[in-house]
Motif scaffolding. Structure first.
Motif, mmCIF file in Angstrom:
data_model
loop_
_atom_site.group_PDB
_atom_site.id
_atom_site.type_symbol
_atom_site.label_atom_id
_atom_site.label_comp_id
_atom_site.label_asym_id
_atom_site.label_seq_id
_atom_site.Cartn_x
_atom_site.Cartn_y
_atom_site.Cartn_z
ATOM 1 N N LEU A 81 39.662 35.206 44.281
ATOM 2 C CA LEU A 81 40.494 34.013 44.144
ATOM 3 C C LEU A 81 41.667 34.056 45.127
ATOM 4 C CD1 LEU A 81 41.146 31.354 42.771
ATOM 5 C CD2 LEU A 81 42.396 32.647 41.025
ATOM 6 N N ASP A 82 42.269 35.210 45.312
ATOM 7 C CA ASP A 82 43.356 35.339 46.292
ATOM 8 C C ASP A 82 42.867 34.959 47.690
ATOM 9 O OD1 ASP A 82 45.105 36.162 44.326
ATOM 10 O OD2 ASP A 82 44.935 38.305 44.822
ATOM 11 N N ARG A 83 41.681 35.414 48.025
ATOM 12 C CA ARG A 83 41.105 35.116 49.337
ATOM 13 C C ARG A 83 40.776 33.622 49.458
ATOM 14 N NH1 ARG A 83 41.114 37.217 54.345
ATOM 15 N NH2 ARG A 83 39.078 37.175 55.278
ATOM 16 N N ILE A 84 40.296 33.026 48.381
ATOM 17 C CA ILE A 84 40.005 31.583 48.360
ATOM 18 C C ILE A 84 41.292 30.803 48.594
ATOM 19 C CG2 ILE A 84 39.344 29.662 46.842
ATOM 20 C CD1 ILE A 84 37.307 31.700 45.574
ATOM 21 N N ASN A 85 42.341 31.165 47.873
ATOM 22 C CA ASN A 85 43.628 30.482 48.030
ATOM 23 C C ASN A 85 44.155 30.615 49.454
ATOM 24 O OD1 ASN A 85 43.868 29.476 45.391
ATOM 25 N ND2 ASN A 85 44.715 31.401 44.657
ATOM 26 N N GLU A 86 44.008 31.796 50.027
ATOM 27 C CA GLU A 86 44.467 32.025 51.402
ATOM 28 C C GLU A 86 43.670 31.163 52.384
ATOM 29 O OE1 GLU A 86 45.095 35.663 54.619
ATOM 30 O OE2 GLU A 86 43.869 36.011 52.826
ATOM 31 N N ALA A 87 42.356 31.172 52.264
ATOM 32 C CA ALA A 87 41.520 30.375 53.169
ATOM 33 C C ALA A 87 41.819 28.886 53.017
ATOM 34 C CB ALA A 87 40.037 30.662 52.904
ATOM 35 N N GLU A 115 40.470 24.226 42.226
ATOM 36 C CA GLU A 115 40.991 24.249 40.848
ATOM 37 C C GLU A 115 39.956 24.815 39.868
ATOM 38 O OE1 GLU A 115 44.045 23.895 39.646
ATOM 39 O OE2 GLU A 115 44.626 23.704 41.752
ATOM 40 N N LEU A 116 38.696 24.516 40.088
ATOM 41 C CA LEU A 116 37.650 25.109 39.253
ATOM 42 C C LEU A 116 37.606 26.624 39.444
ATOM 43 C CD1 LEU A 116 34.734 22.541 39.613
ATOM 44 C CD2 LEU A 116 35.840 23.225 37.478
ATOM 45 N N ALA A 117 37.755 27.076 40.675
ATOM 46 C CA ALA A 117 37.773 28.519 40.944
ATOM 47 C C ALA A 117 38.962 29.168 40.236
ATOM 48 C CB ALA A 117 37.833 28.775 42.449
ATOM 49 N N ARG A 118 40.121 28.537 40.315
ATOM 50 C CA ARG A 118 41.318 29.069 39.646
ATOM 51 C C ARG A 118 41.126 29.102 38.138
ATOM 52 N NH1 ARG A 118 45.266 25.485 43.425
ATOM 53 N NH2 ARG A 118 45.243 26.897 45.227
#
Length: 145
Positions: A81-87, A115-118
């Protein structure tokens, strides 16, 4: 006795017809065009990545997040999730720059996926991670349309 049977039948019919589900129709998306060396380079620093590279990272990380959430590995899911947010933080301005007026709808769709990922991590909802994975493919396909 007949009222009991009628009530049981009506309850059974109601139970069978009242469910809701999200149906995702898969479309053929083009395969990844990044080589292993390019993917490793993107992995190191996303700030200089192209939109194509960032969407590849999003795709890989959302898939990995779905797997980690399904396996109840919360630490790994948080890392993805951290990597998703960064990308996403680097991809969104590139989308706005590239697509102009169309960017509003494109970024809206992708924000919903993020938002679904979060939600999948914060609320421990594997189904949200799976939806994010399915919807991401569709949202990314719209970038190439």
């Amino acid at each position: 006795m007949s009222r009991v049977r009628l009530a049981a039948i009506l309850l059974g019919v109601a139970a069978l017809t009242s469910g809701c589900a999200t149906e995702v129709i898969e479309i053929d998306a083009s395969p990844s065009t990044l080589s292993a060396a390019e993917a490793a380079a993107v992995s190191a620093d996303l700030s200089t990545a192209t939109l194509d590279e960032l969407t590849q990272v999003l795709s890989e990380e959302v898939t990995a997040l779905s797997r980690a959430t399904f396996n109840s590995d919360r630490d790994e899911a948080r890392q993805h999730l951290d990597r998703i947010n960064e990308a996403w933080s680097f991809a969104e301005p590139l989308i706005v720059e590239k697509y102009g007026e169309l960017a509003d709808q494109l970024t809206y769709d992708l924000r919903r996926v993020i938002e679904l990922a979060r939600s999948s991590v914060e609320r421990n909802r594997p189904a949200d991670a799976d939806k994010a994975k399915s919807f991401l493919r569709l949202a990314l396909a719209s970038l190439n349309a």
